[in-house]
Scaffold this motif. Structure first.
Motif, PDB file in Angstrom:
ATOM      1  N   ASP A 289       2.556   7.467   7.253  1.00  0.00           N
ATOM      2  CA  ASP A 289       2.300   8.755   7.912  1.00  0.00           C
ATOM      3  C   ASP A 289       3.123   8.880   9.188  1.00  0.00           C
ATOM      4  OD1 ASP A 289       0.500   9.555   5.974  1.00  0.00           O
ATOM      5  OD2 ASP A 289      -1.276   8.897   7.090  1.00  0.00           O
ATOM      6  N   ARG A 292       6.680   9.627   8.273  1.00  0.00           N
ATOM      7  CA  ARG A 292       6.823  11.027   7.876  1.00  0.00           C
ATOM      8  C   ARG A 292       6.804  11.963   9.097  1.00  0.00           C
ATOM      9  NH1 ARG A 292       4.145   9.248   3.126  1.00  0.00           N
ATOM     10  NH2 ARG A 292       2.079   9.421   4.114  1.00  0.00           N
ATOM     11  N   THR A 295      10.199  12.244  10.406  1.00  0.00           N
ATOM     12  CA  THR A 295      11.233  12.654   9.449  1.00  0.00           C
ATOM     13  C   THR A 295      10.906  14.010   8.823  1.00  0.00           C
ATOM     14  OG1 THR A 295      10.125  11.356   7.730  1.00  0.00           O
ATOM     15  CG2 THR A 295      11.926  10.284   8.911  1.00  0.00           C
ATOM     16  N   GLY A 299       9.619  11.817   4.924  1.00  0.00           N
ATOM     17  CA  GLY A 299       9.953  10.414   4.725  1.00  0.00           C
ATOM     18  C   GLY A 299      11.439  10.182   4.919  1.00  0.00           C
ATOM     19  N   ARG A 321      11.319   9.324   1.102  1.00  0.00           N
ATOM     20  CA  ARG A 321      11.121  10.660   0.529  1.00  0.00           C
ATOM     21  C   ARG A 321      11.545  10.710  -0.929  1.00  0.00           C
ATOM     22  NH1 ARG A 321      14.715  14.654   3.875  1.00  0.00           N
ATOM     23  NH2 ARG A 321      13.881  13.357   5.562  1.00  0.00           N
TER      24      ARG A 321
END
Length: 413
Positions: A289, A292, A295, A299, A321
């Motif tokens: 998490d 993410r 990003t 991901g 991702r």
């Protein structure tokens, strides 16, 4: 007996051997006699080496130094880094090599060049006094992998690396944890006079990360560029150099993941934009998490797994991702297995997965140019060398490494 008597005896011996004529009082040996006497310098008749005699037991031993052949080079070792592979050998001898002399991240000064050796592996003249690095020897002509795909010679079953060779009756100087190294026929070697001893000791691990970068790039796509978001999992020496090579390559968004605050700080200095201490999170899902959140909620485009811990490999999939990729760099010995979900982790994301194994000899020039470029743009790559020990304290050096103190430990010979 005085000096006159000794002189008469010497002259009589020389006359009997035909080296001087009757009545002569001086002698000039033929050229081949001089060459033979100079084959091994008088200051290098023997040398010490740290021999791994059994797991967790190193002994400093003195060995005679044999005469080198016309296709060999004699090197006076200056220093060598302690690699994670050396530590695995020290702990358990996984390759069954003992007794042997470890050390493959080394460098030294040429003190004798065989008559047939004129240039290094990229065409530079080689001579006495040059600073040199070497690691790999050519594979057997019978190796089909190397024969039909030379770019994959690193996958040959008989790949030979100095420092990972068994001891030999007539040559005990096969690794850099000794005062001398004999570079034998079929070896790649490189003259690197314009580099500090610390930088030279980083060329071999730098070749590892350069190879990993090329493996990732070989997958195509548009994942490794200025805007790529990359996770590097593990900030040991290889992980830190991985960060540096990505930054030098132009990647501007790098996330470093480790559990050691000191190593995470070093990751920042070497090019990481963000750091994550996994010990501050309760689960791999929470770490994912966090990735993410850094990003754009998607991901990372790519992840480099550099820990050597199987469960870390399994966790990395969560941080990548859809359409992204992973390069596994950290497992040079068998560390065990891990569980992944092929549907969720690979198939549904169309993950590209590549492994990276050692390097090829032709990647050494790429490695030392990377290091020079990294220094020019202000990355303090030699700062990863945090401890230096003399050869006599090599056991202490290995224990320091096992305690995970500092980052890179170096032996000065």
């Amino acid at each position: 007996m005085d000096t006159t008597d000794i002189s008469k005896i010497v002259q009589e011996v020389l006359r009997n051997k035909g080296l001087i004529g009757p009545g002569s009082s001086t002698a000039k040996p033929p050229a081949q006699t001089i060459a033979s006497a100079a084959a091994v310098p008088s200051s290098a008749k023997s040398g010490r080496a740290a021999v791994l005699v059994e797991p967790k037991k190193l002994e400093i031993r003195e060995f005679p130094l044999r005469e080198i052949g016309p296709d060999e080079i004699l090197v006076k070792v200056e220093a060598c880094g302690v690699c994670g592979t050396d530590v695995h050998c020290y702990k358990s001898d996984p390759f069954g090599l003992t007794p042997n002399v470890l050390g493959h991240e080394g460098t030294g000064e040429v003190i004798q060049v065989g008559a047939n050796i004129k240039m290094d592996s990229v065409g530079k003249e080689v001579k006495v006094g040059d600073k040199i690095v070497t690691s790999l020897m050519e594979t057997s002509p019978d190796c089909l992998i190397a024969k039909y795909n030379p770019a994959k010679a690193n996958l040959s079953d008989d790949l030979k690396v100095y420092g990972l060779l068994p001891d030999e009756p007539n040559n005990h100087f096969n690794g850099y944890f000794g005062e001398y190294l004999i570079i034998r026929p079929g070896s790649s070697f490189f003259v690197v006079n314009d580099m500090s001893v610390e930088l030279r000791c980083l060329i071999e691990p730098a070749a590892v990360v350069c190879h990993a970068l090329e493996r990732a790039k070989s997958c195509g796509g548009n994942r490794l560029n200025f805007r790529s978001r990359i996770v590097v999992q593990g900030c040991g020496p290889i992980g830190l150099l991985m960060i540096a090579v990505l930054r030098t390559h132009g990647v501007n968004n790098i996330i470093a993941l480790d559990g050691n605050p000191g190593r995470l700080a070093m990751a920042k200095s070497l090019g990481a934009d963000e750091t994550i201490n996994y010990k501050e999170y309760a689960s791999a899902d929470e770490i994912a998490d966090k990735v993410r959140s850094l990003t754009k909620g998607l991901g990372a485009h790519w992840g480099f797994q550099v820990t050597g811990v199987p469960v870390a490999h399994a966790n990395l999939y969560k941080m990548i991702r859809r359409g992204g990729g992973i390069c596994e760099v950290g497992h040079f010995v068998d560390g065990g297995e891990c569980a992944i979900n092929p549907h969720r982790d690979i198939c549904a994301k169309e993950i590209t997965l590549v492994g990276s194994w050692v390097y090829n000899s032709f990647e050494y020039p790429n490695a030392y140019h990377f290091l020079q470029r990294a220094e020019r743009i202000g990355l303090p790559v030699t700062s990863i060398i945090t401890h230096k020990f003399p050869l006599e304290k090599i056991d202490e050096a290995f224990q320091t490494n096992l305690r995970q103190e500092g980052v890179k430990v170096m032996i000065e010979v």
